[in-house]
Design an enzyme around this catalytic site. Structure first.
Site, short mmCIF file in Angstrom:
data_model
loop_
_atom_site.label_atom_id
_atom_site.label_comp_id
_atom_site.label_asym_id
_atom_site.label_seq_id
_atom_site.Cartn_x
_atom_site.Cartn_y
_atom_site.Cartn_z
CG ASP A 1 58.93 68.98 57.83
OD1 ASP A 1 58.40 70.11 57.65
OD2 ASP A 1 57.65 67.93 57.27
NE ARG B 1 52.72 69.84 55.19
CZ ARG B 1 52.39 71.02 55.75
NH1 ARG B 1 52.86 71.74 56.25
NH2 ARG B 1 52.67 69.63 57.58
CE LYS C 1 55.69 69.39 54.11
NZ LYS C 1 56.32 68.36 55.37
CD GLN D 1 54.55 61.15 57.97
OE1 GLN D 1 54.11 61.31 59.16
NE2 GLN D 1 54.90 61.96 57.40
CE LYS E 1 58.59 64.70 51.36
NZ LYS E 1 58.56 64.48 53.14
CD GLU F 1 53.00 62.79 51.88
OE1 GLU F 1 53.99 62.24 50.80
OE2 GLU F 1 52.71 63.45 51.90
#
Length: 425
Positions: free
Chosen positions: A312, A366, A337, A163, A388, A205
């Site tokens: 995660d 996210r 997150k 990803q 991130k 992203e």
């Protein structure tokens, strides 16, 4: 006392054009806080529940009016008159009011919006920047960014199974220099891809989403871009992956459809080990599926001494899931997150638990984001040393980098950029 006198939520849009919740909190002094809630594409099965309306006549069922109503009704009634500086009390009151183990009744998107907006209002009341209010006097470490410059998986319409392919500018002296280095590599990569005949459209992203045949090819392009920008891969800039492997885990096997491979856990671990031999990869996120504990044990035994292995979907920022991982000795890092768990207090608890166990932590955005830059402040508040927050394009990503630059400037000589010391290997 910083008394809460008003809480108001509204439905706004995130970076993918989907509805999300924004919350305003007003205190009796006039202090004000506003927070917008992010939303994920590849979501873990154990995450707190994001409440959606399911009304197909509005936003294809993705509306959040139920969550907005929960904030403006039950949550406001429960919290009105409370002290906004008592974060634990506020968050626990909302958890108790919801009454479910995963915040499914009122919605984690409703609860988180209130939690973060209360913290922001309390910080304004205290006349402190948010990172200082949350973290106290020792908050001074600026995180190394994990910059997602090639997107695959659920974040792009291409055949790449992995990803996220990320760069980490570890040799930078400051976070401002790290952002500059990342931008230089980003533009060098764009030229390399274009010269090779690939499209340079970007994914959710902000990273490029070319039609590449394999993870190996994506990594090769990134190494060439690092060199073209004047840096050394493995010294100035190291690489990181987010496999998001739960997304391609089917019937006990890892199905890399883009590469035409079907692997068991042992084969998947060998796949990563080979990539790590060929490229300077120092961090792998979600290398195994969220409930493949045996696979995680194999991965940790093989690579855990030299590679950061980030959970995660495995941990979903949940102290209970993290405690289980620590007991089993799997992974060595947690991705954090805020919307996976749904309150600021529980987020901070997870980070503290990780650090006490010798695990690193990575604050994360996210894929569905807004201009809200709260996670930049939380990253500095917790001294976690890594963040991130996407690529070097799209203002929903850059808002966080720009906030880090501002915080670094504000901290002045006490600011410390985490650099290479944060990583194994």
């Amino acid at each position: 006392m910083a008394e809460i006198i008003d809480i108001h939520a509204r439905e706004i849009l995130d970076s993918r054009g989907n509805p999300t919740v924004e919350v305003d909190v007003l205190l009796d002094s006039g202090a004000f806080g506003r927070a917008a809630v992010p939303s994920g594409a590849s979501t873990g099965a154990h995450e707190a529940v994001e409440l959606r309306d399911g009304d197909k006549t509005r936003y294809a069922g993705k509306g959040v009016l139920k969550a907005v109503e929960a904030v403006n009704g039950e949550l406001f009634s429960a919290l009105s008159g409370l002290d906004a500086t008592d974060q634990l009390l506020i968050d626990q009151a909302m958890i108790d009011l919801d009454g479910t183990p995963n915040k499914a009744r009122l919605g984690a998107n409703a609860i988180l919006g209130v939690s973060l907006a209360c913290a922001k209002a309390a910080a304004e009341e205290a006349e402190l920047p948010l990172y200082r209010y949350i973290g106290g006097a020792r908050s001074h470490i600026l995180p190394v960014p994990m910059m997602n410059i090639i997107n695959g998986g659920q974040h792009a319409d291409n055949p790449i199974d992995v990803q996220e392919f990320m760069i980490m500018p570890v040799s930078a002296p400051t976070v401002a220099d790290a952002v500059r280095m990342g931008a230089e590599v980003f533009h060098a990569l764009k030229k390399k891809l274009k010269d090779a005949g690939h499209n340079t459209n970007v994914g959710d992203e902000g990273g490029f989403a070319p039609n590449l045949a394999s993870a190996d090819e994506a990594l090769a392009f990134i190494v060439k871009a690092i060199e073209a920008a004047g840096y050394k891969a493995g010294e100035d800039i190291v690489l990181a992956l987010d496999a998001a492997s739960s997304e391609f885990y089917k019937d006990g096997k890892y199905v890399l459809a883009g590469e035409g491979k079907t692997l068991d856990a042992e084969g998947m671990v060998k796949y990563y080990a080979e990539l790590c031999k060929r490229y300077p990869i120092l961090s792998i996120e979600d290398g195994c599926a969220e409930d493949d504990w045996a696979g995680w044990s194999l991965l940790t035994a093989e690579l855990g001494a030299k590679v950061q292995l980030v959970g995660d979907d495995l941990f979903v920022t949940n102290p209970l899931r993290l405690a289980e991982g620590i007991r089993k000795g799997v992974a060595n890092s947690i991705l954090v997150k805020v919307n996976q768990i749904g309150t600021l207090s529980e987020t901070l608890e997870a980070v503290e638990m990780a650090h006490k166990a010798g695990y690193t932590s990575v604050l994360s955005h996210r894929s569905g984001e807004t201009e809200d830059s709260t996670i930049a402040d939380i990253a500095v508040a917790t001294n976690c040393g890594q963040i991130k927050t996407g690529s070097l394009s799209r203002s929903d990503r850059l808002a966080k980098y720009n906030q880090l630059i501002r915080i670094e400037e504000e901290l002045g000589p006490v600011a410390v950029y985490a650099g290479a010391s944060i990583l194994r290997g």
